[in-house]
Structures are given as C-alpha cells and as structure tokens.
Design an enzyme around this catalytic site. Structure first.
Site, PDB file in Angstrom:
ATOM      1  N   GLU A  46      52.325 -79.088 -12.542  1.00 35.19           N
ATOM      2  CA  GLU A  46      53.081 -78.204 -11.658  1.00 35.19           C
ATOM      3  C   GLU A  46      53.775 -79.064 -10.606  1.00 35.19           C
ATOM      4  O   GLU A  46      53.120 -79.785  -9.850  1.00 35.19           O
ATOM      5  CB  GLU A  46      52.165 -77.181 -10.992  1.00 35.19           C
ATOM      6  CG  GLU A  46      51.523 -76.230 -11.986  1.00 35.19           C
ATOM      7  CD  GLU A  46      50.526 -75.287 -11.335  1.00 35.19           C
ATOM      8  OE1 GLU A  46      50.566 -75.151 -10.092  1.00 35.19           O
ATOM      9  OE2 GLU A  46      49.708 -74.695 -12.060  1.00 35.19           O
ATOM     10  N   ASP A  57      50.028 -72.302   1.398  1.00 38.30           N
ATOM     11  CA  ASP A  57      49.551 -73.677   1.304  1.00 38.30           C
ATOM     12  C   ASP A  57      48.750 -74.097   2.526  1.00 38.30           C
ATOM     13  O   ASP A  57      49.098 -73.769   3.657  1.00 38.30           O
ATOM     14  CB  ASP A  57      50.734 -74.635   1.121  1.00 38.30           C
ATOM     15  CG  ASP A  57      51.448 -74.417  -0.201  1.00 38.30           C
ATOM     16  OD1 ASP A  57      50.758 -74.090  -1.181  1.00 38.30           O
ATOM     17  OD2 ASP A  57      52.681 -74.551  -0.252  1.00 38.30           O
TER      18      ASP A  57
END
Length: 258
Positions: A46, A57
């Site tokens: 990814e 995140d």
C-alpha cells in the site's frame, strides 16, 4: 484477473501487506521501496499518498506524511514515479491509500485512469463514505478495474458490513479499532472478540486486518481470524530508524512478526 483477486485466489492465509508513505524518507525512494519489499516476499504493498490532514493516521504516519510533503511529494509526482514500475519486474498487487481531497482535486476518473496506466490494482480511501462510493464512484472505478477497498470497524453494524461485502471490490479492510493508526503490543480480549465475530459472519470477500500490528503477538492474533494483516506504522518507524535502508527495515519487521 486483477492482481488483488489473483493474490487471494492463490493465498488464503498469512497474507502480508506493507504500507509506506510515498516521499518518505526521501522524495525518490518510492520505486526502491516497492522493489525491495517484493524481493523480501511481501505479498501486497500500500503506497500512501501524503496529505496535510490525515484524520485516521497516528503520529508516526502523520510525521512521515509531513516530511513527504516537505520533500515535495505530490500525487502527480507519485504517478510519474510509478509510471514504469511494472516494467521493473514488480508483479505483486499495488494499492494506493489516500484521502479523498487530493484525489478529487486530481479528478476521480483521471485518477483511476492513471492508476490503470501505472499498473495500480486498487485504492483505499478512508474518508470515502460507502453511499457516495456506490452512487458516484463505483461505476468509474470498475471501468478501469481499480478495486476500491472499503473499511469496517468494531462500530460498523452487521447490516452495513453485509452491504459492503455484497458490493466490495478485492478485499475488506478490517480496522482493528476505531482509534487512529499506531503500533500496539497486543490485542485485548475485546478486539479479539471483534475479530471472531466478523470471522463468524462468513463474508464472501477476504478480510485484511490493519491498525496496531507490530509484533508476533498482534500478527498471529489478527492472522488467525482473517486472510492476513496490514502493517504500516511499525514499518515506517523501522524505515526511519534504519536511515532509509529498506532491506534492513524489512528484515527487522519480518523478524519482529515471525
């Protein structure tokens, strides 16, 4: 057959996908990281598109994204770096992971077209609502055979999970918790009960568990209830600690989980 579908048709257990942020630790490290990870036996990669407001995140990937943007990484530059990646004997599935804003600025159809031209197999867009995907984007992504992976969390209802499974492309990204990304030392009983509950639903699409996987305990706990695991923050940390030495970072990661 799309490379993602091909992977899961050939391997149903212990699939390992690694996330890294494009442009980190250096602007031009993208192709080297991809080739090296493939050489180390990683099943899928990814590639993160850095964004200034990455809501899902944790601090490790936020730091990487900030540095990547300072290095000058953009979505257009990333596509330029990926243009010849399939001519460099890279055969494993490649997935772009990024937020909707920069993708829409690029233009969704233009984005899918460039993904196809570069040999990208799928995308993960954490802030793309499933309803919007179905109504506005699914037909376009299918036209270019770009698998759009949807995420589920412990809070996602069974009804929504089954709906996602009905229309999923490639695999389902099973987030280990509703928290942000970041390495964890172990998964508590509540999270493992969630893994077992989703496993017991017998979904038709393979599931990959991500968020928090960093060592043998978390890898084995997740892999026991899904097709495999996605590791991001741990690898990004190791990559920085290794001074950008991808092979060393990958070796340390594999040693930590096996």
């Amino acid at each position: 057959m799309n490379r993602i579908n091909e992977l899961f048709s050939q391997k149903q257990h212990n699939v390992l996908s690694i996330y890294f942020c494009a442009g980190f630790p250096t602007l031009d490290s993208t192709a080297t990281i991809i080739r090296t990870l493939q050489d180390k036996g990683i099943d899928m990669i990814e590639v993160g598109i850095p964004f200034s407001d990455p809501m899902a995140d944790g601090p490790v990937i936020q730091h990487a994204a900030t540095q990547a943007l300072r290095n000058g990484m953009t979505l257009r530059k990333l596509f330029d770096q990926l243009q010849d990646i399939r001519r460099q004997e890279v055969t494993i599935p490649l997935v772009l992971m990024g937020y909707l804003n920069p993708i829409l600025q690029y233009g969704f159809e233009a984005f899918c077209q460039r993904c196809q031209e570069c040999g990208i197999d799928g995308v993960i867009i954490p802030d793309l609502p499933f309803k919007d995907y179905m109504e506005e984007y699914r037909a376009v992504s299918q036209r270019y055979d770009i698998k759009v992976t949807m995420l589920i969390t412990p809070e996602t209802s069974e009804e929504r999970i089954r709906l996602i499974d009905q229309y999923a492309d490639g695999f389902i990204y099973m987030v280990s918790s509703a928290a942000i990304t970041g390495a964890q030392h172990d998964f508590n009983e509540q999270k493992q009960a969630y893994f077992r509950r989703i496993e017991g639903m017998h979904l038709q699409h393979p599931r990959m568990i991500g968020f928090g996987i960093s060592n043998r305990q978390t890898f084995e706990a997740a892999a026991a209830h899904a097709a495999g695991c996605i590791i991001g923050s741990k690898f990004v940390t190791l990559l920085e600690e290794a001074g950008g030495d991808v092979a060393l970072a990958a070796d340390r990661l594999l040693a930590a989980i096996r």
